[in-house]
Each structure stands twice: as structure tokens, then as C-alpha cells.
Design an enzyme around this catalytic site. Structure first.
Site: not given
Lengths: 202, 302
Positions: B162, B201, B211, B214, B216
Site C-alpha cells: 500500500y 500481503y 491477507r 482484495h 476495499h
């Protein structure tokens, strides 16, 4: 699409830790410019069950204007400093504190207790929570409010802000524990969301 | 640091790492560990998986005994350690929505530039990774399109990183990918984003916690009571059974609602893989007007 068929809602998920570069935007917490006539500060701290401030929560508010009108106007994402849209978003800082610049909401109906509608998001919080913050004035309207009057006094007090000396409002959110904020379920059919959350079993 | 990444995003309010407030596991014996703990994220995936399995089995039994399906995540889901101190312990209090809650903030096309739905053109070059198109419709519980409303997305890059100063995963930042997009739904409730498939990640809930990939999603709806933030997953991800955030939705049918479908009709030749994902918000409690039903509620159209 058959309009009589009820579709099952998509589940929510946590806002996660890394919303901080995505959801906040310029003047997101300024429903109007600080210092504007009639503007007030709404502030508070978000706490977890150990009484520690949560540094990674984000709040949204949605409210009528000072005359009680639901404005339903665009311009929340690109603020011009003059247009009041009724919507704001504030990520908490390191100390768990959020701040909005807004106006005192007016009653949407004669005699109704004015409130601001709030959505709470946080890392570790699986799904958003809804709640309300009421103005402390007008005891009569507060006493007649359908939501407040359905709560016992201790829980009721979690939804009422404190009026600050500078005319602003202070209202803290406690996700858990002593003084746990009242969070709301609007579904009203079938099983309450709280039961589905496992809350009833705790 | 590439110059065309906005440095302000690195100065956003910092957050703690996911494990920082993880509560000690209540009521369990300190089992001997067969590995050297690298940091606070010392619990094994096997321990976490056993907890998740036990919750899943209890739910399956309750279902069999006639309990209703749980269509939302559990707010209290201990395998996601950060949820332990952050879930309300009291039942949500039923309230009838009042005036303000029966409307949603208005967002118009003037709020969002049309190009913001393409996450692959925000910088000077092509982002690295698998280009994808994610499209679908936003509907309310009565099947009506949620028109003219804001959809916001954010995600990791193809390496699972991110753009956030607290993301310390040693995977590369992509100078051509920030991972933020917005759009306004069309009259039929449709949305569409062009982006890059995010990577998995690590997140330190426990040792070796990853995780599933995905994206959000943030959605408003026509009433404030419909507001949700959720995550869209990709079909066939091997990490689903291991992930406490995905598993916090204990019902398999409900979980499946977060998984997009590969859509060959959305896939574009020589360009991008297509995924379809429809989103259903809660039902409407307000009588709609003809005007709103056709998505012209915002005042941009005037």
C-alpha cells in the site's frame, strides 16, 4: 428486476489499517469553513475496551442544517467553503481525537430533538457502526425523543454531547466497556444485527 | 521516491500496526512453540486456524439446529486479534431511522472526475501487474439501482504494498500506481474500475498471516443507513480459509457474496481480465420519488 424480491445485503468488512491514503480528502472535516458565522467545533476521542484512544478510526457525520433542513446538495468532496452539504469525514489522529467544523443541527420536525447521525469505522472493527450525537439543550425535546426515551439513563447519556465554553460540542465514542456508546441497528426485521454479531452471547 | 507520487499521502495520520493492540489470547494454555518468535506476531497459523475451525463448527451446528444464517461479519471475532477490544459488547439498539437518516449525502459527477475510475492512468507510466476491469451494479435490498452515488476503492499494488507510510512490507512501491479510485454510479446502479490486480500481503495478526488479494469498497446508498465499507475478493484464492478477516463472516453463502466472478464478456482482448461484482445494500425504508429512481437526485444535473 423483480422489485418485490428482497435481496440479501453484501456483508461489510473492516475499513482496515490502510484507508489513510484513500478516504481522507481536503477539507473533509470542514462542513463549512472554520470561523464562519454559526460554525461550531464538534470534537471527541474514540476509545477501545481498555480505555485507550484508537489512532486508526475514521468517522463520518451526516446532519441537517441549522434550520433542520436535509440539504441533499453535492459538493462534499470539492468544498467551496460556503456550500453546506451536511456530510463530513474525519480520521482520528494519533491521540484518537476527531474534529469537525459544522453547525448546530436544527430539529427536522417541530419539537424533535436535533441530532447528528454518525458512522464509525476502524481497523479491528469488522463492520461500520451507526450512532447519533444529540445536542445537550432542550430537555423537553430530549425527553420526548423515541430513541433516547427507550434507553436507561446511563446508556442514554452516551448519546448526548457536552457543550463547550466556546460553543462547540464534545462527544466521545467508546467502542467497548464502561460507558460503551449506544450503537444502532436500523434493520428492524428478523434477527437484530447485534445477535448476528455475537454480541448477545458475550 | 518517485516524484510523481504525492508525498502528502505519506504524511497522513499514522496508524499503529495491526498487531499493536492485539489482546492476549484469553483462556488458552501457552502451548510450546516450535519456532522462534520473530516479533509480537508469534501465534501460529495452526493455532488461529483451529480457533476459526471451532467457531465455524459451532455455527454449522447452530444452523442445523434452526438458527438463522448470519449475513454480516461477527463484530466479535477473536481470531482477528484487533477486534477483541473494538467490538461493542452490548446488542445494537434497534432504532427507526428518522428524517436525516433516510437520506444519503449527495454526490454528483462534478465531485468526481470521470478519469478517477481508471487507476492505471494516474501517473506517467503503466503500473506493473495484471490489468483488470472490475464492474458491477449497486442495488438496494429491493433490487432497485442505487444511482448517482459515490463508490470509492483503495487497494495494494501488484506486489502487495500500500502507499502508506505504515505499510512496511518489503515489497516494491510502484511509482505508477497509487491504488485509489472513485466513481459515481450510473442510472442503472452500474460502476466500473480499471485497475491492477492487488497482491496478497502480510499483516502480523499472527506469524505468517497473509491477507487474500482484495479491493476495499466504500458505498453510500440512497439512505445513510445503507452506508457500508467492504472488501471484494478474487475467485479461487488459497488464502480464504486462513484469513480471520474473511472468516469473520461465518456463513459460507454470505462470504461468497464478497467474491467477484471472472467475466469473459468484461475481459478485453489484448488488454485486461474482467471481473463482475454486484453489491447489495440494505433495503430502502423511504418511499422513493420517480426522480430519485432515475438517479437525478444530485443537483449537478441542473
Amino acid at each position: 428486476m423483480n422489485n418485490t424480491t428482497k435481496l440479501t445485503p453484501t456483508p461489510g468488512q473492516t475499513v482496515g489499517p490502510f484507508y489513510g491514503y484513500a478516504l481522507p480528502y481536503e477539507k473533509d472535516r470542514e462542513l463549512l469553513a472554520p470561523g464562519s458565522p454559526g460554525s461550531i467545533r464538534l470534537q471527541g476521542t474514540v476509545y477501545d475496551g481498555a480505555g485507550h484512544p484508537i489512532p486508526d478510526a475514521i468517522l463520518e457525520i451526516w446532519q441537517p442544517d441549522s434550520d433542520g433542513n436535509v440539504v441533499h446538495r453535492t459538493g462534499s468532496l470539492v468544498r467551496d467553503g460556503y456550500t453546506f452539504t451536511g456530510f463530513g469525514r474525519s480520521a482520528v489522529g494519533n491521540t484518537g481525537v476527531y474534529t469537525f467544523t459544522t453547525v448546530n443541527p436544527g430539529p427536522t420536525e417541530p419539537g424533535a430533538a436535533p441530532f447528528i447521525s454518525v458512522a464509525v469505522f476502524a481497523r479491528g472493527l469488522m463492520n461500520r457502526l451507526f450512532t447519533r450525537v444529540y445536542l445537550p439543550e432542550n430537555e423537553e425535546a430530549l425527553a420526548a425523543d423515541p430513541l433516547l426515551s427507550s434507553l436507561d439513563p446511563e446508556r442514554r447519556s452516551t448519546l448526548i454531547a457536552r457543550r463547550d465554553a466556546d460553543g462547540g460540542l464534545t462527544w466521545d465514542i467508546r467502542l467497548q466497556g464502561e460507558g460503551e456508546t449506544v450503537f444502532l441497528d436500523f434493520e428492524g426485521s428478523g434477527r437484530p444485527e447485534g445477535a448476528a454479531s455475537g454480541g448477545a452471547a458475550q | 521516491m518517485p516524484e510523481d507520487i504525492n508525498l502528502e499521502i505519506f504524511n497522513a495520520d499514522p496508524i499503529t500496526e495491526d498487531v499493536s493492540d492485539a489482546a492476549p489470547q484469553a483462556g488458552t494454555e501457552a502451548a510450546p512453540k516450535t519456532y522462534a518468535p520473530l516479533d509480537a506476531a508469534a501465534e501460529s497459523q495452526a493455532d488461529l486456524s483451529a480457533e476459526m475451525k471451532s467457531i465455524g463448527e459451532a455455527y454449522a451446528k447452530a444452523l442445523k439446529d434452526g438458527a438463522p444464517a448470519e449475513i454480516q461479519p461477527r463484530l466479535d471475532y477473536a481470531p482477528y486479534r484487533s477486534s477483541v477490544l473494538r467490538h461493542p459488547t452490548k446488542d445494537l439498539h434497534h432504532a427507526d431511522p428518522e428524517t436525516i437518516e433516510l437520506y444519503s449525502p449527495a454526490f454528483g459527477h462534478m465531485d468526481v472526475h470521470a478519469l478517477e475510475s481508471d487507476l492505471t492512468i494516474q501517473h506517467n507510466g503503466e503500473p506493473l501487474g495484471e490489468r483488470i476491469i472490475v464492474s458491477g451494479r449497486v442495488l438496494d435490498g429491493d433490487g432497485r439501482p442505487v444511482a448517482g452515488q459515490l463508490v470509492e476503492i483503495w487497494q495494494a499494488n501488484s506486489a502487495g504494498r500500500y502507499i502508506h507510510k505504515r505499510d512496511q512490507h518489503p515489497a516494491p512501491l510502484d511509482p505508477n500506481f497509487t491504488g485509489v479510485g472513485r466513481c459515481i454510479t450510473g442510472a442503472d446502479g452500474s460502476y466500473s474500475f480499471t485497475t491492477i490486480k492487488p497482491g496478497a500481503y502480510p499483516w502480523k495478526n499472527h506469524l505468517n498471516a497473509w491477507r487474500p488479494a482484495h479491493i476495499h469498497f466504500s458505498l453510500f446508498g440512497q439512505e445513510f443507513t445503507q452506508r457500508i465499507v467492504t472488501q471484494m475478493y478474487f475467485p479461487g484464492d488459497q488464502l480464504f480459509p486462513l484469513d480471520p478477516i474473511y472468516q469473520s463472516i461465518v456463513d459460507q453463502d454470505a462470504r461468497d457474496r464478497l467474491v467477484a466472478t471472472y467475466d469473459h464478456d468484461l475481459t478485453r482482448p489484448e488488454w485486461a481480465i474482467g471481473y463482475n461484482w454486484d453489491i447489495v445494500l440494505t433495503g430502502s425504508k423511504r418511499t422513493w420519488t420517480e426522480n430519485e429512481a432515475f438517479g437525478t437526485a444530485g443537483d449537478d444535473s441542473e
